[in-house]
Design a protein around this motif. Structure first.
Motif, short mmCIF file in Angstrom:
data_model
loop_
_atom_site.label_atom_id
_atom_site.label_comp_id
_atom_site.label_asym_id
_atom_site.label_seq_id
_atom_site.Cartn_x
_atom_site.Cartn_y
_atom_site.Cartn_z
N VAL A 182 0.82 -1.16 -0.02
CA VAL A 182 -0.21 0.12 -0.13
C VAL A 182 0.93 1.16 -0.03
N SER A 183 0.78 2.20 -0.98
CA SER A 183 1.81 3.17 -1.02
C SER A 183 1.05 4.59 -1.79
N ASN A 184 1.52 5.37 -1.39
CA ASN A 184 1.08 6.83 -1.85
C ASN A 184 -0.50 7.17 -1.53
N VAL A 185 -1.05 6.94 -0.43
CA VAL A 185 -2.35 6.94 -0.16
C VAL A 185 -2.42 8.22 0.73
N LYS A 186 -3.65 9.17 0.47
CA LYS A 186 -3.67 10.34 0.93
C LYS A 186 -5.07 10.55 1.56
N PHE A 187 -5.18 10.78 2.91
CA PHE A 187 -6.43 10.91 3.58
C PHE A 187 -6.73 12.35 4.00
N ILE A 188 -7.24 13.19 3.23
CA ILE A 188 -7.41 14.59 3.59
C ILE A 188 -8.71 15.03 3.75
N GLY A 189 -8.97 15.98 4.83
CA GLY A 189 -10.24 16.54 5.09
C GLY A 189 -11.16 15.62 5.65
N PHE A 190 -10.99 14.63 6.53
CA PHE A 190 -12.00 13.90 7.29
C PHE A 190 -12.25 14.55 8.72
N HIS A 191 -13.56 14.90 8.77
CA HIS A 191 -13.88 15.30 10.11
C HIS A 191 -15.23 14.54 10.46
N GLY A 192 -15.29 14.27 11.87
CA GLY A 192 -16.61 13.61 12.29
C GLY A 192 -16.49 12.87 13.66
N SER A 193 -17.01 11.96 13.82
CA SER A 193 -17.08 11.40 15.22
C SER A 193 -16.89 9.86 15.05
N ALA A 194 -16.39 9.11 16.19
CA ALA A 194 -15.95 7.72 15.76
C ALA A 194 -16.76 7.02 17.06
N ILE A 195 -17.50 5.97 16.72
CA ILE A 195 -17.91 5.01 17.55
C ILE A 195 -16.91 4.25 18.32
N LYS A 196 -16.08 3.52 17.42
CA LYS A 196 -14.99 2.84 18.06
C LYS A 196 -13.93 3.49 18.79
N GLU A 197 -13.09 2.78 19.67
CA GLU A 197 -12.16 3.61 20.19
C GLU A 197 -10.98 3.61 19.46
N LYS A 198 -10.65 2.89 18.35
CA LYS A 198 -9.81 3.03 17.45
C LYS A 198 -10.06 3.71 16.20
N ALA A 199 -9.95 5.22 16.39
CA ALA A 199 -10.38 6.15 15.34
C ALA A 199 -9.53 5.94 14.15
N ILE A 200 -8.36 5.80 14.24
CA ILE A 200 -7.28 5.78 13.05
C ILE A 200 -6.41 4.49 13.08
N LYS A 201 -6.47 3.55 12.13
CA LYS A 201 -5.90 2.41 12.25
C LYS A 201 -4.95 2.14 10.97
N LEU A 202 -3.46 2.20 11.26
CA LEU A 202 -2.82 1.79 10.03
C LEU A 202 -2.12 0.53 10.55
N ASN A 203 -2.77 -0.51 10.13
CA ASN A 203 -2.32 -1.99 10.64
C ASN A 203 -1.80 -2.63 9.32
N CYS A 204 -0.74 -2.24 9.06
CA CYS A 204 -0.10 -2.65 7.42
C CYS A 204 0.68 -4.21 7.73
N SER A 205 0.69 -4.70 6.40
CA SER A 205 1.32 -5.96 6.28
C SER A 205 2.86 -5.90 6.78
N GLU A 206 3.18 -7.03 7.42
CA GLU A 206 4.57 -7.08 7.77
C GLU A 206 5.49 -7.40 6.75
N VAL A 207 5.07 -7.69 5.64
CA VAL A 207 6.04 -8.05 4.36
C VAL A 207 6.25 -6.72 3.73
N LYS A 208 5.38 -6.21 3.41
CA LYS A 208 5.41 -4.76 2.41
C LYS A 208 5.22 -3.43 3.40
N GLY A 209 4.32 -3.44 4.29
CA GLY A 209 4.01 -2.37 5.00
C GLY A 209 3.33 -1.41 4.03
#
Length: 294
Positions: free
Chosen positions: A222-249
Motif C-alpha cells: 500500500v503506497s501513496n495514499v492520502k486521507f485529507i479533510g476527514f471530520h466527524g465522530s467515531a463510535i469505536k475507540e480506534k479512530a485511526i488504524k494503520l495496521n499494515c502488512s509485515e511483508v511490505k508495509g
C-alpha cells in the motif's frame, strides 16, 4: 424494457445476456420488482437475482423499487445469498435514480466493466443485516459514483482488486462499515487498486470512514495514499488504524486536516500504527508513528 408504475412483479432469477445490436439499451423501472424469498430459492442455487452480462450502453433508471426479500435470508448467514443487481462486462453503463431495499447480499455488483456512471441511487438495509454491501466493484475502471445515499449492514462501497479510476463524490454513507478498498491479497494473489478518489462524502453512524483492508500475511503493498479533510465522530475507540502488512508495509501515507472526536462524550480515542511510514499534519487524534509536518 419498462416496469410500469403502480405494479409489483415477483421475478425469479433472470439473466439479460448480450451482446446487443442496439447502441442504447434502456431498462426503465417505475413500479416494483420483488425477489423470491429464501424458501422459493431452495432449488435455484443462483448467486445473483437480476444479471446483465455483456450489455453495453445500458441505462437502468426510474423511480421504482427493487425489493430483495433480504429478511428471509439474513438469519442464515452461511447460506448462498444472492446479489440483487449484477452487471458483468457492461461497458458505458449508467444507473440513475433507482432504489434498492433489503437485498439478501450485495445491492449492486459491478464486475469487469469500463465506464460506469452511478448517481442519485438509494440503497437501504438495516444496520444488522449481514454482508449487504451497497455497491461492490471488482475488476472495473472509470467508475463514477455521486449524489447518492447508501445505508446498509456492510460496506457502503467495496472496491476490490483490479480496479482503477474510481471517483466517489457527495455520497451519504451510514449505517454500515464505511468505504473499503479490499480485502486484498487473499490466497497470495497479486492484486492492484489505483487512482481512487473520495471527495465531499458524509459518514454517519458507520463503523469506519474510509479504509484499506489487506490480508495480514500477504505481500500487498500500500503506497501513496492520502486521507485529507476527514471530520466527524467515531463510535469505536480506534479512530485511526494503520495496521499494515509485515511483508511490505504501508509507504507514503499522508494524513492531513483530520479531526475525529469520540461519539460518546468522555471516551478516549486511540491510534493503531504498525509498519506504516509517511507524514501527518493537523490531525486529531495525533498519529505519532508518522513524520509531523509543520
Amino acid at each position: 424494457m419498462q416496469i410500469s408504475s403502480g405494479k409489483t412483479f415477483k421475478l425469479q432469477p433472470l439473466v439479460f445476456q448480450g451482446p446487443c445490436k442496439s447502441n442504447a439499451i434502456n431498462f426503465r423501472l417505475l413500479g416494483k420488482i420483488s425477489a423470491p424469498d429464501k424458501n422459493e430459492w431452495a432449488e435455484n442455487k443462483k448467486e445473483k437475482w437480476v444479471t446483465f452480462k455483456e450489455v453495453n450502453n445500458l441505462i437502468v433508471y426510474g423511480s421504482g423499487i427493487i425489493e430483495g426479500s433480504g429478511p428471509t435470508w439474513w438469519k442464515d448467514v452461511e447460506s448462498e445469498r444472492p446479489t440483487s443487481l449484477a452487471f458483468t462486462s457492461c461497458d458505458n453503463l449508467q444507473l440513475k435514480s433507482i432504489t434498492s431495499i433489503n437485498s439478501a447480499k450485495n445491492h449492486i455488483s459491478i464486475s469487469s466493466c469500463i465506464g460506469v456512471t452511478i448517481f442519485d441511487v438509494t440503497l437501504i438495509a438495516p444496520d444488522d443485516s449481514p454482508n449487504t454491501d451497497g455497491i461492490n466493484i471488482a475488476g472495473s475502471s472509470q467508475v463514477n459514483l455521486f449524489d447518492s445515499f447508501i445505508g446498509t449492514g456492510d460496506d457502503c462501497v467495496a472496491i476490490n482488486g483490479g480496479c482503477s479510476g474510481i471517483n466517489i463524490t457527495n455520497v451519504k454513507c451510514g449505517p454500515g462499515h464505511g468505504l473499503s478498498v479490499g480485502s486484498l491479497g487473499r490466497n497470495q494473489v497479486n492484486e492492484e487498486v489505483e487512482h481512487v478518489y473520495v471527495k465531499n462524502c458524509t459518514f454517519n453512524g458507520t463503523q469506519n470512514g474510509a479504509r484499506i483492508k489487506t490480508v495480514p500475511t500477504s505481500a500487498v503493498e500500500v503506497s501513496n495514499v492520502k486521507f485529507i479533510g476527514f471530520h466527524g465522530s467515531a463510535i469505536k475507540e480506534k479512530a485511526i488504524k494503520l495496521n499494515c502488512s509485515e511483508v511490505k508495509g504501508c509507504n507514503g501515507i499522508v494524513l492531513e486536516d483530520i479531526n475525529i472526536i469520540p461519539a460518546i462524550e468522555g471516551k478516549n480515542l486511540e491510534v493503531v500504527c504498525n509498519n506504516a511510514s509517511g507524514t501527518v499534519q493537523h490531525t486529531t487524534p495525533p498519529v505519532s508513528c508518522l513524520v509531523a509536518k509543520p
